[in-house]
Design a protein around this motif. Sequence first.
Motif, PDB file in Angstrom:
ATOM      1  N   MET A   1       2.701  -1.207   9.321  1.00  0.00           N
ATOM      2  CA  MET A   1       1.860  -0.211   8.529  1.00  0.00           C
ATOM      3  C   MET A   1       0.778   0.174   8.478  1.00  0.00           C
ATOM      4  SD  MET A   1       3.492  -2.159   5.036  1.00  0.00           S
ATOM      5  CE  MET A   1       5.122  -2.421   4.762  1.00  0.00           C
ATOM      6  N   SER A   2       0.385   1.035   8.096  1.00  0.00           N
ATOM      7  CA  SER A   2      -0.911   1.739   8.384  1.00  0.00           C
ATOM      8  C   SER A   2      -2.040   0.914   7.612  1.00  0.00           C
ATOM      9  CB  SER A   2      -0.960   3.292   7.860  1.00  0.00           C
ATOM     10  OG  SER A   2      -2.228   3.944   7.976  1.00  0.00           O
ATOM     11  N   SER A   3      -3.391   1.149   8.041  1.00  0.00           N
ATOM     12  CA  SER A   3      -4.557   0.624   7.537  1.00  0.00           C
ATOM     13  C   SER A   3      -5.410   1.459   7.380  1.00  0.00           C
ATOM     14  CB  SER A   3      -5.023  -0.743   8.539  1.00  0.00           C
ATOM     15  OG  SER A   3      -5.325  -0.104   9.808  1.00  0.00           O
ATOM     16  N   ILE A   4      -5.127   2.714   7.235  1.00  0.00           N
ATOM     17  CA  ILE A   4      -6.093   4.038   7.436  1.00  0.00           C
ATOM     18  C   ILE A   4      -6.204   4.226   5.822  1.00  0.00           C
ATOM     19  CG2 ILE A   4      -6.405   6.304   7.701  1.00  0.00           C
ATOM     20  CD1 ILE A   4      -4.621   6.056  10.325  1.00  0.00           C
ATOM     21  N   PRO A   5      -7.563   4.266   5.317  1.00  0.00           N
ATOM     22  CA  PRO A   5      -7.756   4.467   3.970  1.00  0.00           C
ATOM     23  C   PRO A   5      -7.080   5.911   3.446  1.00  0.00           C
ATOM     24  CG  PRO A   5      -9.686   3.851   5.114  1.00  0.00           C
ATOM     25  CD  PRO A   5      -8.725   3.985   6.218  1.00  0.00           C
ATOM     26  N   PHE A   6      -6.581   5.859   2.299  1.00  0.00           N
ATOM     27  CA  PHE A   6      -6.187   6.973   1.666  1.00  0.00           C
ATOM     28  C   PHE A   6      -7.066   7.462   0.629  1.00  0.00           C
ATOM     29  CE2 PHE A   6      -3.917   3.652  -0.247  1.00  0.00           C
ATOM     30  CZ  PHE A   6      -4.034   3.816  -1.530  1.00  0.00           C
ATOM     31  N   LYS A   7      -7.112   8.887   0.208  1.00  0.00           N
ATOM     32  CA  LYS A   7      -8.007   9.443  -0.842  1.00  0.00           C
ATOM     33  C   LYS A   7      -7.400   9.109  -2.085  1.00  0.00           C
ATOM     34  CE  LYS A   7      -9.980  13.038   1.898  1.00  0.00           C
ATOM     35  NZ  LYS A   7     -10.129  14.422   2.025  1.00  0.00           N
ATOM     36  N   LEU A   8      -8.243   8.428  -3.151  1.00  0.00           N
ATOM     37  CA  LEU A   8      -8.008   8.140  -4.479  1.00  0.00           C
ATOM     38  C   LEU A   8      -8.669   8.941  -5.389  1.00  0.00           C
ATOM     39  CD1 LEU A   8      -6.120   6.596  -6.704  1.00  0.00           C
ATOM     40  CD2 LEU A   8      -7.936   4.878  -6.682  1.00  0.00           C
ATOM     41  N   TYR A   9      -8.151   9.928  -6.294  1.00  0.00           N
ATOM     42  CA  TYR A   9      -8.807  10.587  -6.951  1.00  0.00           C
ATOM     43  C   TYR A   9      -8.719  10.009  -8.485  1.00  0.00           C
ATOM     44  CZ  TYR A   9      -9.167  14.311  -3.382  1.00  0.00           C
ATOM     45  OH  TYR A   9      -9.308  14.994  -2.561  1.00  0.00           O
ATOM     46  N   TYR A  10      -9.765   9.785  -9.058  1.00  0.00           N
ATOM     47  CA  TYR A  10      -9.644   9.142 -10.273  1.00  0.00           C
ATOM     48  C   TYR A  10     -10.870   9.254 -11.259  1.00  0.00           C
ATOM     49  CZ  TYR A  10     -13.970   6.374  -8.888  1.00  0.00           C
ATOM     50  OH  TYR A  10     -15.075   6.132  -8.652  1.00  0.00           O
ATOM     51  N   ASP A  11     -10.828   8.890 -12.504  1.00  0.00           N
ATOM     52  CA  ASP A  11     -11.776   8.810 -13.296  1.00  0.00           C
ATOM     53  C   ASP A  11     -11.788   7.517 -14.374  1.00  0.00           C
ATOM     54  OD1 ASP A  11     -13.381   9.046 -15.652  1.00  0.00           O
ATOM     55  OD2 ASP A  11     -13.285  11.395 -15.765  1.00  0.00           O
ATOM     56  N   ALA A  72       2.625   4.622 -11.235  1.00  0.00           N
ATOM     57  CA  ALA A  72       3.896   3.951 -10.732  1.00  0.00           C
ATOM     58  C   ALA A  72       4.505   4.269  -9.246  1.00  0.00           C
ATOM     59  CB  ALA A  72       5.061   3.820 -11.635  1.00  0.00           C
ATOM     60  N   ALA A  73       4.711   5.559  -8.995  1.00  0.00           N
ATOM     61  CA  ALA A  73       5.026   6.156  -7.823  1.00  0.00           C
ATOM     62  C   ALA A  73       4.098   5.771  -6.810  1.00  0.00           C
ATOM     63  CB  ALA A  73       5.382   7.578  -7.883  1.00  0.00           C
ATOM     64  N   VAL A  78       2.464   2.656  -1.804  1.00  0.00           N
ATOM     65  CA  VAL A  78       1.559   2.051  -1.124  1.00  0.00           C
ATOM     66  C   VAL A  78       2.230   0.811  -0.650  1.00  0.00           C
ATOM     67  CG1 VAL A  78      -0.816   1.137  -1.417  1.00  0.00           C
ATOM     68  CG2 VAL A  78      -0.460   3.389  -2.279  1.00  0.00           C
ATOM     69  N   LYS A  79       2.948   0.421  -1.151  1.00  0.00           N
ATOM     70  CA  LYS A  79       3.686  -0.733  -1.042  1.00  0.00           C
ATOM     71  C   LYS A  79       4.567  -0.676   0.339  1.00  0.00           C
ATOM     72  CE  LYS A  79       5.575  -5.179  -1.374  1.00  0.00           C
ATOM     73  NZ  LYS A  79       4.668  -6.205  -1.323  1.00  0.00           N
ATOM     74  N   ASN A  80       4.953   0.370   0.352  1.00  0.00           N
ATOM     75  CA  ASN A  80       5.934   0.793   1.503  1.00  0.00           C
ATOM     76  C   ASN A  80       5.215   1.207   2.710  1.00  0.00           C
ATOM     77  OD1 ASN A  80       8.354   0.540   0.184  1.00  0.00           O
ATOM     78  ND2 ASN A  80       8.535   2.505  -0.755  1.00  0.00           N
ATOM     79  N   THR A  81       3.905   1.845   2.530  1.00  0.00           N
ATOM     80  CA  THR A  81       3.109   2.460   3.725  1.00  0.00           C
ATOM     81  C   THR A  81       2.081   1.417   3.949  1.00  0.00           C
ATOM     82  OG1 THR A  81       1.647   3.611   2.098  1.00  0.00           O
ATOM     83  CG2 THR A  81       4.094   4.717   2.982  1.00  0.00           C
ATOM     84  N   ARG A  82       1.544   0.678   3.135  1.00  0.00           N
ATOM     85  CA  ARG A  82       0.514  -0.122   3.479  1.00  0.00           C
ATOM     86  C   ARG A  82       0.696  -1.587   3.234  1.00  0.00           C
ATOM     87  NH1 ARG A  82      -0.687   4.800   3.915  1.00  0.00           N
ATOM     88  NH2 ARG A  82      -2.693   5.565   4.190  1.00  0.00           N
ATOM     89  N   GLY A  83       1.243  -1.930   2.211  1.00  0.00           N
ATOM     90  CA  GLY A  83       1.684  -3.303   1.932  1.00  0.00           C
ATOM     91  C   GLY A  83       0.498  -4.237   1.309  1.00  0.00           C
ATOM     92  N   PHE A  84       0.922  -5.137   0.533  1.00  0.00           N
ATOM     93  CA  PHE A  84      -0.061  -6.173  -0.007  1.00  0.00           C
ATOM     94  C   PHE A  84       0.573  -7.065  -0.317  1.00  0.00           C
ATOM     95  CE2 PHE A  84       1.028  -2.173  -2.831  1.00  0.00           C
ATOM     96  CZ  PHE A  84       2.055  -2.895  -3.623  1.00  0.00           C
ATOM     97  N   ASP A  85       0.101  -8.262  -0.827  1.00  0.00           N
ATOM     98  CA  ASP A  85       0.637  -9.478  -1.223  1.00  0.00           C
ATOM     99  C   ASP A  85       1.567  -9.344  -2.200  1.00  0.00           C
ATOM    100  OD1 ASP A  85      -0.926 -10.809   0.328  1.00  0.00           O
ATOM    101  OD2 ASP A  85      -2.540 -11.464  -1.270  1.00  0.00           O
ATOM    102  N   ASP A  86       2.905 -10.168  -1.823  1.00  0.00           N
ATOM    103  CA  ASP A  86       4.182  -9.903  -2.481  1.00  0.00           C
ATOM    104  C   ASP A  86       3.966 -10.103  -4.063  1.00  0.00           C
ATOM    105  OD1 ASP A  86       7.098  -9.292  -2.366  1.00  0.00           O
ATOM    106  OD2 ASP A  86       7.186 -11.385  -3.039  1.00  0.00           O
ATOM    107  N   PHE A  87       3.201 -10.730  -4.597  1.00  0.00           N
ATOM    108  CA  PHE A  87       3.441 -11.346  -5.812  1.00  0.00           C
ATOM    109  C   PHE A  87       2.677  -9.924  -6.683  1.00  0.00           C
ATOM    110  CE2 PHE A  87      -1.320 -12.009  -4.752  1.00  0.00           C
ATOM    111  CZ  PHE A  87      -2.086 -11.530  -5.886  1.00  0.00           C
ATOM    112  N   TRP A  88       1.907  -9.073  -6.275  1.00  0.00           N
ATOM    113  CA  TRP A  88       1.767  -7.964  -6.948  1.00  0.00           C
ATOM    114  C   TRP A  88       2.832  -7.233  -7.603  1.00  0.00           C
ATOM    115  CZ3 TRP A  88      -2.980  -7.782  -8.719  1.00  0.00           C
ATOM    116  CH2 TRP A  88      -4.125  -8.036  -7.992  1.00  0.00           C
ATOM    117  N   TYR A  89       3.786  -7.011  -6.586  1.00  0.00           N
ATOM    118  CA  TYR A  89       5.134  -6.277  -6.842  1.00  0.00           C
ATOM    119  C   TYR A  89       6.197  -6.665  -6.092  1.00  0.00           C
ATOM    120  CZ  TYR A  89       7.649  -1.806  -7.491  1.00  0.00           C
ATOM    121  OH  TYR A  89       8.767  -0.938  -8.092  1.00  0.00           O
ATOM    122  N   PRO A  90       6.806  -7.612  -6.791  1.00  0.00           N
ATOM    123  CA  PRO A  90       7.667  -8.699  -5.774  1.00  0.00           C
ATOM    124  C   PRO A  90       8.763  -7.733  -4.887  1.00  0.00           C
ATOM    125  CG  PRO A  90       7.434  -9.293  -7.804  1.00  0.00           C
ATOM    126  CD  PRO A  90       6.805  -8.071  -8.092  1.00  0.00           C
TER     127      PRO A  90
END
Length: 230
Positions: A1-11, A72-73, A78-90
Amino acid sequence: MSSIPFKLYYDLLSPPSRALITFFRVANVPIEPISVALRKREHLSEKYRREVSRFPKLPVIHDGDFRLTESAAIVRYVKNTRGFDDFWYPEDAKARALVDEYLSWTHNNIRVAAGLYFITKWRTPILTGEPADEKEVRKLERQLSSTLDIMENIWLETSPFIAGESFTVADVFAACDIEQPRICGFDPLNSRPRLTAWFSRVKDKLDPVFTEHHQYVYKYGQRFQESAKL
């Protein structure tokens, strides 16, 4: 999986934006955060539509030339492309479905009720200079209270967290959803002991990041209460 940061536009005035940036920071997902000022209507400009998103909304991510809206999408991508600990989104289908259940439910319930109340009582008067329609405010406050009671009496009736026995990303979104009305001086936890206990558990897991990302909410809420006393 990629470890490259992606841009997050937010407020930080946007509950799903706060949820995503809080989640990504606590879960150590690498991002490049880019602030967009909703209050200045930057999301409605032609430049925003051309350079950021075809939809006039936040949050948005750019992963290279790939653009995606809907919080939600974004979590699923991000789960599919970057991954994170399973407990967040089992990975377990049933456990994940319970997380998805809340992420689907909130759009037409807590987020709508809290958002309409916030827009009617706080944002529209600021943008127009006209006082809020108090009859409409009272109606929306009743709707908001009814929806919060559903969280108190159904979502948290028998479990310590939104999706059951374990803390997940659903709790992050729920906590950010219910804090939005504080800008208008409304306390979502008042007379709701289960919601209060749950919120304390979630905040303990997310702080100091959660509190940092809600500073604008708490600051504007204090100002609103002070002005209401004048």
